[in-house]
Design a protein around this motif. Structure first.
Motif, PDB file in Angstrom:
ATOM      1  N   HIS A 119      50.095  10.315  74.989  1.00  0.00           N
ATOM      2  CA  HIS A 119      51.418  10.041  75.557  1.00  0.00           C
ATOM      3  C   HIS A 119      51.992  11.352  76.102  1.00  0.00           C
ATOM      4  N   ASP A 182      49.811   7.391  78.701  1.00  0.00           N
ATOM      5  CA  ASP A 182      50.758   6.289  78.881  1.00  0.00           C
ATOM      6  C   ASP A 182      52.162   6.795  79.209  1.00  0.00           C
ATOM      7  N   ASP A 183      52.874   5.993  79.941  1.00  0.00           N
ATOM      8  CA  ASP A 183      54.322   6.122  80.198  1.00  0.00           C
ATOM      9  C   ASP A 183      54.672   7.028  81.381  1.00  0.00           C
ATOM     10  N   HIS A 238      51.664   0.699  84.128  1.00  0.00           N
ATOM     11  CA  HIS A 238      52.155   0.381  82.778  1.00  0.00           C
ATOM     12  C   HIS A 238      53.306  -0.622  82.878  1.00  0.00           C
ATOM     13  N   HIS A 242      59.618  -0.288  80.830  1.00  0.00           N
ATOM     14  CA  HIS A 242      58.884  -0.351  79.562  1.00  0.00           C
ATOM     15  C   HIS A 242      59.459  -1.478  78.708  1.00  0.00           C
TER      16      HIS A 242
HETATM   17 ZN   LIG Z   1      54.106   2.854  76.715  1.00  0.00          ZN
END
Ligand SMILES: [Zn+2]
Length: 339
Positions: A119, A182-183, A238, A242
């Protein structure tokens, strides 16, 4: 309901001037449809000289030229399951890549390629809570991971490489690994990207397009995403935001998933083929949606390494925690690849 137009597309495809006339909406649609049918133009009316395809396919040149293997337009399923107001034409005016899975040679294959999940690649801020600490790998620690991977003979591959191996037996390096992030935090560009380049590695970044659209300084900007993509990094989706995408209807999924996919593809010129479920939640509807729009696969946060075609929308990954030094990383990898 539809994602807003991105500037590059707005420039390329101006609205027909008739849209400016003050008429009731339904009448405008009828007039446009009549003109479209009379001239055999796509609904949004591209100027004929800029549309070399005789079939009037709404695929922009930029997308076509970047993917010579794009399937013929007749293979593209219309989004007929999307609720539309009565009388409204069904073709989506916002083109996006829909590449079928590469044809299988019929040989069943299975892989245990580690797909690592990172992350943040940055020092956690003062007072960071346990979650943030757990998600944060310091840049020096990340570089030590990359050093280890190189010394141990690992080579980075993309998720598409795994699909090409599973369908057609395309060779993989002796010790393949996929590095996912991710993110789409800003540190992906500032920290992870230069380190990956220094070690000759390729990362796969699952980004949130809503953050880039808003210019949120904590997340990757479109300019950063474009530069990373041009340097060979994989930019995948993604989500727009979120948020959990289980239990949603098709229109909601279209906005959040196809909208995000279109944005990335328009900014990078490369297809988005893979999805990482936000908050790692999914259901049958979501998986069928992804499959229906020709995503090639999706990754979860389930722990493991098990890639087959049958589970390609549920590929597990190996979570890398803030406390993972080189010994922990090596231990996790050796569970799946041996010493
Ligand atoms: Zn995420």
């Amino acid at each position: 309901m539809f994602p807003k137009r991105i500037p590059s597309m707005r420039r390329r495809r101006p609205r027909p001037p008739i849209a400016g006339i003050a008429l009731p909406g339904g009448l405008i649609v009828l007039i446009l449809l009549s003109i479209q049918q009379a001239l055999a133009l796509p609904f949004w009316g591209t100027a004929p000289q800029t549309s070399p395809t005789p079939t009037g396919t709404p695929t922009p040149e930029r997308v076509l030229s970047s993917t010579p293997t794009l399937p013929p337009p007749t293979a593209t399923p219309l989004p007929t399951r999307i609720p539309t107001p009565t009388g409204t034409p069904t073709p989506t005016p916002y083109p996006f890549f829909q590449e079928p899975l590469p044809p299988s040679d019929g040989t069943p294959r299975a892989l245990r390629v580690p797909i690592l999940m990172y992350h943040y690649i940055s020092d956690p801020p003062p007072g960071a809570d346990r979650l943030r600490l757990d998600l944060s790998v310091r840049p020096s620690q990340f570089e030590a991971h990359l050093q280890y991977l190189r010394q141990a003979g690992y080579e980075t591959v993309s998720l598409s490489d795994l699909i090409f191996h599973l369908t057609q037996g395309k060779p993989l390096p002796p010790r393949p690994v996929v590095l996912t992030f991710d993110d789409g935090y800003r540190d992906a560009y500032e920290e992870a990207f230069p380190l990956l380049q220094r070690y000759g590695f390729r990362g796969t970044f699952f980004v949130l397009t809503g953050r880039a659209d808003e210019g949120d300084p904590r997340y990757l900007s479109w300019e950063q995403i474009r530069r990373m993509s041009e340097a060979g990094m994989e930019i995948q989706l993604h989500g727009r935001e979120h948020i959990p995408l289980n239990g949603r209807d098709e229109a909601f999924l279209f906005y959040h998933i196809i909208g995000g996919k279109q944005s990335i593809e328009a900014h990078t010129g490369r297809p988005v083929r893979f999805f990482a479920y936000p908050s790692s939640v999914y259901d049958e509807t979501l998986i069928r949606f992804l499959e229906g729009y020709r995503f090639w696969g999706a990754v979860t946060t389930a722990y493991g390494a098990d890639e087959r075609l049958e589970n390609r929308f549920l590929w597990p990954r190996i979570r890398i925690r803030g406390t993972d030094g080189v010994p922990q990383l090596a231990g996790k990898l050796q569970e799946f690849t041996g010493p």
